[in-house]
Design an enzyme around this catalytic site. Structure first.
Site, PDB file in Angstrom:
ATOM      1  N   ASP A  38       0.836  -1.204   0.000  1.00 39.23           N
ATOM      2  CA  ASP A  38       0.000   0.000   0.000  1.00 39.23           C
ATOM      3  C   ASP A  38       0.860   1.240   0.000  1.00 39.23           C
ATOM      4  O   ASP A  38       0.548   2.237  -0.643  1.00 39.23           O
ATOM      5  CB  ASP A  38      -0.865   0.042   1.278  1.00 39.23           C
ATOM      6  CG  ASP A  38      -2.178  -0.679   1.070  1.00 39.23           C
ATOM      7  OD1 ASP A  38      -2.441  -1.091  -0.074  1.00 39.23           O
ATOM      8  OD2 ASP A  38      -2.925  -0.829   2.054  1.00 39.23           O
ATOM      9  N   SER A  83     -14.422   4.399  -6.538  1.00 41.94           N
ATOM     10  CA  SER A  83     -13.562   4.055  -5.415  1.00 41.94           C
ATOM     11  C   SER A  83     -13.236   5.366  -4.697  1.00 41.94           C
ATOM     12  O   SER A  83     -13.853   6.389  -4.987  1.00 41.94           O
ATOM     13  CB  SER A  83     -12.317   3.369  -5.952  1.00 41.94           C
ATOM     14  OG  SER A  83     -11.592   2.868  -4.889  1.00 41.94           O
ATOM     15  N   LEU A  84     -12.288   5.340  -3.812  1.00 43.41           N
ATOM     16  CA  LEU A  84     -11.952   6.567  -3.091  1.00 43.41           C
ATOM     17  C   LEU A  84     -10.457   6.828  -3.168  1.00 43.41           C
ATOM     18  O   LEU A  84      -9.659   5.901  -3.291  1.00 43.41           O
ATOM     19  CB  LEU A  84     -12.329   6.424  -1.607  1.00 43.41           C
ATOM     20  CG  LEU A  84     -13.812   6.324  -1.266  1.00 43.41           C
ATOM     21  CD1 LEU A  84     -13.981   5.970   0.200  1.00 43.41           C
ATOM     22  CD2 LEU A  84     -14.515   7.632  -1.583  1.00 43.41           C
ATOM     23  N   GLU A 115     -17.201   8.002   8.716  1.00 41.66           N
ATOM     24  CA  GLU A 115     -17.657   6.633   8.970  1.00 41.66           C
ATOM     25  C   GLU A 115     -16.507   5.653   8.854  1.00 41.66           C
ATOM     26  O   GLU A 115     -15.581   5.855   8.066  1.00 41.66           O
ATOM     27  CB  GLU A 115     -18.784   6.259   8.016  1.00 41.66           C
ATOM     28  CG  GLU A 115     -18.465   6.473   6.556  1.00 41.66           C
ATOM     29  CD  GLU A 115     -19.690   6.280   5.659  1.00 41.66           C
ATOM     30  OE1 GLU A 115     -20.206   7.301   5.169  1.00 41.66           O
ATOM     31  OE2 GLU A 115     -20.098   5.132   5.436  1.00 41.66           O
ATOM     32  N   LYS A 117     -14.410   2.563   7.753  1.00 40.95           N
ATOM     33  CA  LYS A 117     -14.340   1.896   6.462  1.00 40.95           C
ATOM     34  C   LYS A 117     -14.025   0.420   6.709  1.00 40.95           C
ATOM     35  O   LYS A 117     -13.028   0.087   7.326  1.00 40.95           O
ATOM     36  CB  LYS A 117     -13.211   2.539   5.669  1.00 40.95           C
ATOM     37  CG  LYS A 117     -13.101   2.096   4.251  1.00 40.95           C
ATOM     38  CD  LYS A 117     -12.215   3.079   3.507  1.00 40.95           C
ATOM     39  CE  LYS A 117     -10.975   2.423   2.943  1.00 40.95           C
ATOM     40  NZ  LYS A 117     -11.197   1.254   2.143  1.00 40.95           N
ATOM     41  N   ARG A 138     -18.104  -5.119  -7.935  1.00 39.78           N
ATOM     42  CA  ARG A 138     -17.597  -3.929  -8.581  1.00 39.78           C
ATOM     43  C   ARG A 138     -16.986  -4.231  -9.944  1.00 39.78           C
ATOM     44  O   ARG A 138     -17.154  -3.479 -10.889  1.00 39.78           O
ATOM     45  CB  ARG A 138     -16.546  -3.251  -7.702  1.00 39.78           C
ATOM     46  CG  ARG A 138     -16.113  -1.935  -8.301  1.00 39.78           C
ATOM     47  CD  ARG A 138     -14.706  -1.504  -7.904  1.00 39.78           C
ATOM     48  NE  ARG A 138     -14.352  -1.863  -6.569  1.00 39.78           N
ATOM     49  CZ  ARG A 138     -14.445  -1.037  -5.528  1.00 39.78           C
ATOM     50  NH1 ARG A 138     -14.895   0.181  -5.697  1.00 39.78           N
ATOM     51  NH2 ARG A 138     -14.068  -1.435  -4.345  1.00 39.78           N
ATOM     52  N   GLU A 174     -20.539  -2.969   1.775  1.00 37.54           N
ATOM     53  CA  GLU A 174     -19.373  -3.827   1.890  1.00 37.54           C
ATOM     54  C   GLU A 174     -19.756  -5.168   2.509  1.00 37.54           C
ATOM     55  O   GLU A 174     -20.397  -5.206   3.561  1.00 37.54           O
ATOM     56  CB  GLU A 174     -18.360  -3.094   2.791  1.00 37.54           C
ATOM     57  CG  GLU A 174     -16.953  -3.506   2.635  1.00 37.54           C
ATOM     58  CD  GLU A 174     -16.228  -2.850   1.454  1.00 37.54           C
ATOM     59  OE1 GLU A 174     -16.861  -2.111   0.670  1.00 37.54           O
ATOM     60  OE2 GLU A 174     -15.028  -3.119   1.328  1.00 37.54           O
ATOM     61  N   LYS A 312      -6.595   6.300   5.690  1.00 41.88           N
ATOM     62  CA  LYS A 312      -6.135   4.960   6.054  1.00 41.88           C
ATOM     63  C   LYS A 312      -5.454   5.011   7.422  1.00 41.88           C
ATOM     64  O   LYS A 312      -4.590   5.855   7.655  1.00 41.88           O
ATOM     65  CB  LYS A 312      -5.132   4.436   5.006  1.00 41.88           C
ATOM     66  CG  LYS A 312      -5.724   4.283   3.616  1.00 41.88           C
ATOM     67  CD  LYS A 312      -6.858   3.284   3.546  1.00 41.88           C
ATOM     68  CE  LYS A 312      -6.420   1.863   3.370  1.00 41.88           C
ATOM     69  NZ  LYS A 312      -6.005   1.420   2.080  1.00 41.88           N
TER      70      LYS A 312
END
Ligand code: IVH
Length: 685
Positions: A38, A83-84, A115, A117, A138, A174, A312
């Protein structure tokens, strides 16, 4: 970084990310941790943002999840599944807010919806006239797979909405799996000799793609909704959540309205910590513009809406680049190599350096200046360099080698020892200017240790201040701290009236710190805090008046090597070190100065503890305790009659285990040592 360097770096990053992707998704093996990967992806997108002309259509940044798979019917999404964009720090949230203001032509003040994730698998549910009609993955964002039969097995997904909603409504959310179910399923896999799943997300994804719905039903999948597409419009994102709940679907229950960034930061800080107590895994939080009108107005860029970002939570692993390797001389003359990094956030803190331990360690991992490295901060406090990402190594690097001298002083390595040392004896004998630099480094380390938390705990006497005092020639031993004046301090950079006064007071007050703390602070080789306590107790035995520091010293100076060795828990190495310290004229001169400075160092109130839950017990501590520091817990145990040891053995009576306990816990379990939780410990006290 210039254009040419960016081109090269981007190409290397893409190759490495693609390779890792192939390993995970095709070969089903994880080479690099998800967190480290990541972090490389984040670097890639950041760099592409800086050099947009270098974006290529096949860059890993241009893809949304995987391709649709064979075996399921393909379905074109009526509206693209977005997506984000990720952010990793508070400053990046500020940048996002500023960009929003710029786009809107004025600051946005309509509030945010934060919120949690879920780390799961995105799914779109289509209801027609209230009846569940289709579930679509998706896929690539435009075309997904029809997994309706599988979704039907998930009890959290209602087959009919609890309110009549005419026409078509699409609810996105999700699919996830709770931590305990994940553990259970993996245990079952192991029993059957089948491969285990790397994380709940992979398991959720793998399950939704099963062709046999019966298998899916056994997977204990669940679902949280987070968005409503088409048909309905809402004034705020909060209303959208309310609607999802009203029609009978679950939403993640910890969402919060925030009006400002500091409130968002508060929410994030709280959950970064508390998420470990949740029943499911969360990898971050989504911060949405609350006002849906503004959210729409901001539109979409690339694959993500501009009106929301994914923050994140910091991982326990990340990548960074080694800017330099610096050698630091310690208080014993031992040399510790330290890697200096581009600062990165890891497990909640920013890290800019890590110890590399010694020359062997550097050679074994082949760490070079310029290397991209994976760093880890697992459970404990100290970050370490795990490995080098070799494929990202720039050309022209060379293996790191120790210099033969530091500030002109020879670097030596004694046979059988891991560390290199500066040859202090040679320096002292030579009396050269260069040697002085090294000696003053050693002096700084000694004073830092003396003032440190576990020793004399002198507030305001940290690394920077110590360096300034030594460099200004104001102190040449820790004993000279006691003759420092406020006026002298005022000549030193960074000091003002109040701070100077405070430091003088803190130093003065330290003469009343317990003898054991002082003995530890002296920095005698091999004498740790526990040995210092043993020694202090011994010195107090048979003395009925208040023991003074000079009493203690007189006694220590008359002890023979043999007498030291007879002390409980003192072996030959420690005894030799103690004996030579108290016979060394240099060291003794400093101690005399301490006496002259009024050092008191009382023995701790030493009524021998005969009642208490830990009388005669040896206790080892591990992990992080919520309510006490290690020092505090140790003091409480001692006051209750117990003894602290640093390693678990057959002699250990209790292991006090906090959060993230590691190998000591395993060892204690093996040896069937009684394990105390923090609650049990508090109960005993
Ligand atoms: S909003 C329009 N909210 O995280 C953007 N996404 O990293 C739609 N996710 O693709 C996403 N929880 O699969 C949103 N509360 C939440 C979420 C969430 C998990 C997933 C979702 C998304 C990915 C982005």
């Amino acid at each position: 970084m210039n254009h040419e360097q960016a081109t090269e770096r981007l190409s290397k990053l893409r190759t490495e990310i693609n390779l890792q992707r192939y390993n995970v998704h095709v070969l089903n093996k994880e080479d690099m941790s998800e967190a480290a990967l990541d972090s490389l992806k984040h670097e890639l997108t950041q760099l592409e943002q800086e050099f947009p002309d270098l974006i290529t259509p096949d860059s890993p940044s241009q893809r949304v999840a995987g391709k649709a798979m064979e075996g399921f019917k393909k379905v074109t999404h009526q509206s693209r599944m977005l997506s984000l964009n990720d952010v990793f720090s508070y400053p990046e949230l500020n940048v996002w807010e500023e960009r929003t203001a710029k786009l809107l032509g004025q600051p946005y003040t309509g509030g945010y919806y934060a919120e949690l994730k879920l780390d799961g698998f995105a799914l779109s549910l289509i209801y027609i006239d209230g009846l569940f009609s289709q579930a679509v993955t998706r896929g690539d964002g435009f075309v997904g797979e029809d997994v309706t039969v599988n979704a039907r097995t998930i009890e959290a997904i209602p087959l009919r909405l609890s309110q009549a909603v005419p026409g078509r409504v699409e609810i996105r959310g999700e699919v996830y799996i709770a931590k305990k179910d994940f553990a259970y399923i993996n245990a079952e896999q192991e029993k059957k000799g089948l491969p285990t799943y790397a994380n709940p997300r992979n398991l959720a994804a793998g399950s939704m793609r099963q062709l046999d719905p019966q298998l899916v039903a056994n997977r204990r999948l669940s679902f949280f909704g987070y968005a409503v597409i088409g048909g309905k419009t809402f004034a705020t994102h909060a209303d959208e959540h309310t609607f999802i709940q009203e029609v009978g679907l679950p939403v993640e229950p910890h969402s919060q309205l925030c009006s400002t960034l500091p409130q968002i930061e508060q929410f994030l800080a709280t959950w970064e910590e508390k998420r470990k107590d949740l029943a499911y895994q969360t990898d971050g939080a989504v911060i949405n513009i609350l006002d849906e009108g503004v959210f729409k107005e901001l539109g979409v860029i690339g694959k993500a809406p501009r009106g929301a970002v994914a923050f994140k939570f910091s991982a326990e692993q990340t990548t960074t680049i080694v800017k330099d390797i610096v050698l630091r001389v310690g208080r014993t003359g031992a040399i510790t190599p330290t890697a200096e990094f581009e600062p990165v956030r890891i497990a909640g803190t920013t890290v800019a350096r890590a110890t590399l331990h010694n020359a062997d360690e550097i050679a074994r991992k082949d760490i070079r200046i310029g290397d991209t490295v994976i760093i880890q901060k697992a459970g404990d406090i100290i970050p370490e360099v795990l490995e080098v990402v070799l494929s990202l190594r720039p050309s022209g690097t060379v293996p790191y080698l120790y210099p033969e001298t530091i500030h002109g002083v020879p670097v030596i390595r004694r046979a059988g020892e891991a560390a290199h040392y500066v040859d202090v004896k040679a320096v002292e004998a030579a009396g050269s200017d260069e040697g002085d630099v090294v000696l003053s480094e050693i002096l700084k380390r000694k004073i830092e240790h003396y003032a440190s938390r576990g020793a004399m705990d002198i507030t305001g006497l940290g690394e920077k201040v110590v360096a300034r005092l030594v460099d200004a020639d104001l102190v040449s031993s820790f004993a000279e701290l006691y003759i420092l004046t406020k006026e002298q301090l005022l000549t030193v950079e960074g000091f003002a009236e109040l701070s100077a006064e405070n430091l003088v007071t803190a130093i003065k007050e330290s003469v009343d710190k317990p003898l054991a703390k002082l003995l530890f602070g002296l920095g005698i080789r091999h004498v740790g805090s526990e040995t210092a306590i043993t020694l202090a107790r011994y010195l107090g035995v048979g003395i009925d008046h208040q023991l003074t520091f000079s009493d203690a010293l007189n006694r220590l100076r008359t002890l023979t090597l043999d007498a030291f060795e007879k002390l409980p828990d003192v072996g030959p190495v420690v005894a030799t070190s103690l004996f030579s310290y108290f016979q060394n004229p240099h060291e003794q001169a400093v101690l005399d100065q301490l006496v002259a400075a009024g050092m008191h160092a009382p023995l701790e109130p030493l009524q021998k503890v005969t009642v208490g839950p830990f009388v005669g017990k040896t206790v080892v501590l591990t992990g992080t305790l919520a309510a006490y520091s290690r020092e505090e817990a140790s003091d409480l145990i001692r006051k209750a009659g117990g003894k602290i040891s640093t390693s678990v053995s057959a002699e250990t009576d209790y292991l006090l285990a906090g959060e993230k306990a590691g190998s000591k816990l395993t060892k204690a379990e093996e040896l069937e040592v009684a394990i105390l939780t923090e609650e049990e410990f508090a109960g005993l006290l």
